[in-house]
Design a protein around this motif. Structure first.
Motif, PDB file in Angstrom:
ATOM      1  N   MET A 155      15.203  -4.448 -37.596  1.00 23.78           N
ATOM      2  CA  MET A 155      16.324  -4.703 -38.516  1.00 23.78           C
ATOM      3  C   MET A 155      16.389  -6.188 -38.844  1.00 23.78           C
ATOM      4  SD  MET A 155      19.587  -2.453 -37.370  1.00 23.78           S
ATOM      5  CE  MET A 155      19.282  -1.486 -35.931  1.00 23.78           C
ATOM      6  N   LEU A 156      16.138  -7.016 -37.829  1.00 25.30           N
ATOM      7  CA  LEU A 156      16.133  -8.465 -38.055  1.00 25.30           C
ATOM      8  C   LEU A 156      15.075  -8.822 -39.095  1.00 25.30           C
ATOM      9  CD1 LEU A 156      17.043 -11.342 -37.240  1.00 25.30           C
ATOM     10  CD2 LEU A 156      15.310 -11.293 -35.452  1.00 25.30           C
ATOM     11  N   SER A 157      13.912  -8.222 -38.972  1.00 29.11           N
ATOM     12  CA  SER A 157      12.846  -8.462 -39.944  1.00 29.11           C
ATOM     13  C   SER A 157      13.261  -8.036 -41.340  1.00 29.11           C
ATOM     14  CB  SER A 157      11.598  -7.655 -39.576  1.00 29.11           C
ATOM     15  OG  SER A 157      10.753  -8.404 -38.754  1.00 29.11           O
ATOM     16  N   LEU A 158      13.686  -6.776 -41.437  1.00 25.40           N
ATOM     17  CA  LEU A 158      14.003  -6.213 -42.739  1.00 25.40           C
ATOM     18  C   LEU A 158      15.159  -6.930 -43.419  1.00 25.40           C
ATOM     19  CD1 LEU A 158      13.688  -2.433 -41.815  1.00 25.40           C
ATOM     20  CD2 LEU A 158      12.144  -3.740 -43.272  1.00 25.40           C
ATOM     21  N   GLY A 159      16.131  -7.341 -42.606  1.00 29.19           N
ATOM     22  CA  GLY A 159      17.315  -7.928 -43.197  1.00 29.19           C
ATOM     23  C   GLY A 159      17.204  -9.409 -43.495  1.00 29.19           C
ATOM     24  N   GLN A 160      16.391 -10.125 -42.715  1.00 28.66           N
ATOM     25  CA  GLN A 160      16.415 -11.588 -42.823  1.00 28.66           C
ATOM     26  C   GLN A 160      15.095 -12.266 -43.145  1.00 28.66           C
ATOM     27  OE1 GLN A 160      19.366 -12.962 -42.785  1.00 28.66           O
ATOM     28  NE2 GLN A 160      20.435 -11.103 -42.149  1.00 28.66           N
ATOM     29  N   LYS A 161      13.989 -11.614 -42.873  1.00 32.28           N
ATOM     30  CA  LYS A 161      12.736 -12.347 -43.012  1.00 32.28           C
ATOM     31  C   LYS A 161      12.052 -12.190 -44.368  1.00 32.28           C
ATOM     32  CE  LYS A 161      11.671 -12.217 -38.059  1.00 32.28           C
ATOM     33  NZ  LYS A 161      10.708 -11.766 -37.029  1.00 32.28           N
TER      34      LYS A 161
ATOM     35  N   GLN B 152      17.789   3.635 -37.063  1.00 31.12           N
ATOM     36  CA  GLN B 152      16.766   4.066 -38.009  1.00 31.12           C
ATOM     37  C   GLN B 152      17.355   4.247 -39.401  1.00 31.12           C
ATOM     38  OE1 GLN B 152      15.504   7.424 -35.680  1.00 31.12           O
ATOM     39  NE2 GLN B 152      13.841   6.288 -34.717  1.00 31.12           N
ATOM     40  N   GLU B 153      18.558   4.767 -39.441  1.00 35.97           N
ATOM     41  CA  GLU B 153      19.251   4.920 -40.717  1.00 35.97           C
ATOM     42  C   GLU B 153      19.464   3.549 -41.358  1.00 35.97           C
ATOM     43  OE1 GLU B 153      20.175   7.964 -41.968  1.00 35.97           O
ATOM     44  OE2 GLU B 153      20.768   6.890 -43.797  1.00 35.97           O
ATOM     45  N   GLN B 154      19.808   2.589 -40.533  1.00 36.52           N
ATOM     46  CA  GLN B 154      20.034   1.240 -41.038  1.00 36.52           C
ATOM     47  C   GLN B 154      18.733   0.606 -41.532  1.00 36.52           C
ATOM     48  OE1 GLN B 154      22.661  -0.041 -41.848  1.00 36.52           O
ATOM     49  NE2 GLN B 154      22.469  -2.261 -41.868  1.00 36.52           N
ATOM     50  N   MET B 155      17.627   0.936 -40.870  1.00 32.23           N
ATOM     51  CA  MET B 155      16.328   0.432 -41.344  1.00 32.23           C
ATOM     52  C   MET B 155      16.028   0.972 -42.739  1.00 32.23           C
ATOM     53  SD  MET B 155      13.614   0.510 -38.236  1.00 32.23           S
ATOM     54  CE  MET B 155      14.294   1.166 -36.755  1.00 32.23           C
ATOM     55  N   LEU B 156      16.395   2.237 -42.946  1.00 35.29           N
ATOM     56  CA  LEU B 156      16.199   2.832 -44.271  1.00 35.29           C
ATOM     57  C   LEU B 156      16.983   2.050 -45.313  1.00 35.29           C
ATOM     58  CD1 LEU B 156      15.181   5.186 -46.075  1.00 35.29           C
ATOM     59  CD2 LEU B 156      17.243   6.440 -45.445  1.00 35.29           C
ATOM     60  N   SER B 157      18.226   1.704 -44.975  1.00 37.85           N
ATOM     61  CA  SER B 157      19.044   0.916 -45.882  1.00 37.85           C
ATOM     62  C   SER B 157      18.415  -0.432 -46.173  1.00 37.85           C
ATOM     63  CB  SER B 157      20.419   0.651 -45.268  1.00 37.85           C
ATOM     64  OG  SER B 157      21.334   1.646 -45.625  1.00 37.85           O
ATOM     65  N   LEU B 158      18.106  -1.149 -45.087  1.00 33.84           N
ATOM     66  CA  LEU B 158      17.611  -2.516 -45.228  1.00 33.84           C
ATOM     67  C   LEU B 158      16.281  -2.559 -45.959  1.00 33.84           C
ATOM     68  CD1 LEU B 158      18.502  -3.833 -41.672  1.00 33.84           C
ATOM     69  CD2 LEU B 158      19.595  -4.483 -43.819  1.00 33.84           C
TER      70      LEU B 158
END
Lengths: 263, 263
Positions: A155-161, B152-158
């Motif tokens: 999530m850190l990767s997807l959201g910030q990097k 995992q749901e949040q990864m889909l979002s991000l």
DNA sequence: CGGTTCATTGAACAGGCTCAACCTCAGTGG
DNA sequence: CCACTGAGGTTGAGCCTGTTCAATGAACCG
């Protein structure tokens, strides 16, 4: 694209359990944590099976009847949107466990990306077995905690990097996995396609391609073939992956860029 | 900004355990799953404590000694990059459990966002207790599986969704939580700031503000105050959150956004 | 009130996406 | 042995979403 029925090989046998026990790979295989004398207690809830590339082992939303352990091969965990977009939420390799239900249902799909051998557990009796063999329950618990932490890292990767940072982190991650599994890491192998990497990192395959080019330009990696990559500067990749862009300048000679060993 | 020492209130007492048991909120509180006669077995590994807003309850990377259960209040789970970027990987509300270690260490930080009461468990004896009370182990296991699915749901979002889609999904999520906790949902309360929402959704606070404006324009929500929002079309939000842009009502205008989905 | 934090709005910029062409290579069959 | 084929990969040009920087406005708390 719709997966056919999975090919079931044999019901539980002693040799199969041994096969399952042998995947000590990443941390330890679940069956591996069962005390020697008590393997019999899990024999009746376990079976082995195989899946071919592109075959769906689990479909998101389906009622959950089994959980799985990968004996060999590779698969991807994914979630889809109705319009076709998809996010790969994890790659599964030898020794990995998956398939625990949430509210009786599988929360995401799983698809083989190579010829894969699996060991599957009947869920209707898993809780009973876990209640009896607390070492197994503890092993499963620590795996779940590890998977959750990995998801948070992603999530850190997807959201910030940035794209480059994500890719650097991904390569290191694959390298670490290969290392733990005892696979070659000098030129390491990426079992997935550029499109898979893109869907994992929340980017497009064009961006993956271009970013690999940039990492190559910077002298951090060498791209040997479609699926083979060699590290040239693990420290440089690590700094990049953590956002310590500091002075990456395509490494002017004397400059080694990666002084700070990071947090 | 650096959190002080947490204020510890009392060692385990019967009334405290009751307090802990009473947080049946989201699914069930962990202590709530301990059979009536066996509460004594966990009494010696539990304590209650409090945290003030902005106080760090856990710092990423610290050696793990306790896991926690929120009795009341709210907190955020977060991961940081050395350059200051941060990703909020979850919001914790009444009844939520957190703090399980990975390799003996906490994988992410936790910070209170309101006055918060907590119940904490000594980790050095948690495994023993879990081994003895299998109902508690099962409850914890199903929570971990749920948390993983949420991640995992949040990864889909991000990874795949647009700003508007992410925000719509977020609001529905908060609404569902409020519902489960029995909190008001007509005008529902967002305990966090725009910046927190931004850090959770991988966007900037300006984008959150603008996107809230767009949702308002579309007639999907009403913004009553900084922290209060009312739903006007849950169906519309749901469609939007899932990428079913289909019939967003009036839309037409200049909005054609991203029709083509297929990668 | 005044000060501080939080939120909204605007204008310019940029990273990554889209669309499209082209390349590479393994497998196949002539 | 080589041409054909098709999936996977690379490269280029232009565009769009969301960011950045900056100014203004609204709310909360002493």
């Amino acid at each position: 694209m719709v997966a056919g029925v999975l090919r079931l090989v044999v019901p539980a046998t002693r040799s199969m359990l041994d096969g399952c026990r042998s995947c000590h790979a990443r941390s330890l295989s679940l069956c591996g944590s069962v005390p020697e004398g008590r393997l019999g207690e899990i024999a009746d809830i376990v079976e082995t099976m195989r899946a071919r590339p592109h075959q769906r082992i689990i479909v998101e939303g389906d009622e959950a009847r089994h959980a799985y352990n990968i004996v060999s091969g590779a698969a991807k965990l994914l979630k889809e949107l109705p319009d076709g977009r998809q996010q790969i939420v994890g790659f599964l390799l030898t020794g990995d466990f998956f398939g625990l239900p949430v509210d009786g249902v599988h929360p995401c799909s799983v698809e083989a990306i190579a010829e894969t051998r699996l060991c599957r557990f009947r869920l209707d009796q898993l809780d009973v077995v876990l209640g009896r063999i607390s070492a197994l329950a503890a092993a499963l618990r620590s795996r779940l905690a590890g998977d959750l932490a990995a998801a948070q890292e992603q999530m850190l990767s997807l959201g910030q990097k940035s794209a480059l940072e994500r890719l650097a982190g991904f390569l290191l991650q694959i390298g670490a996995q290969a290392d733990q599994l005892g696979l070659p890491t000098d030129p390491m192998r990426l079992p997935m396609t550029r499109a898979d990497i893109a869907d994992y990192l929340g980017l497009t395959l064009e961006t993956i391609s271009r970013s690999l080019g940039k990492l190559k330009e910077r002298g951090l990696i060498t791209v040997l073939g479609r699926h083979d990559i060699a590290f040239r500067s693990v420290a440089g990749l690590t700094d990049l992956a953590q956002g310590d862009e500091a002075s990456p300048g395509f490494a002017m000679e004397g400059d080694q860029g990666c002084r700070s060993a990071g947090s």
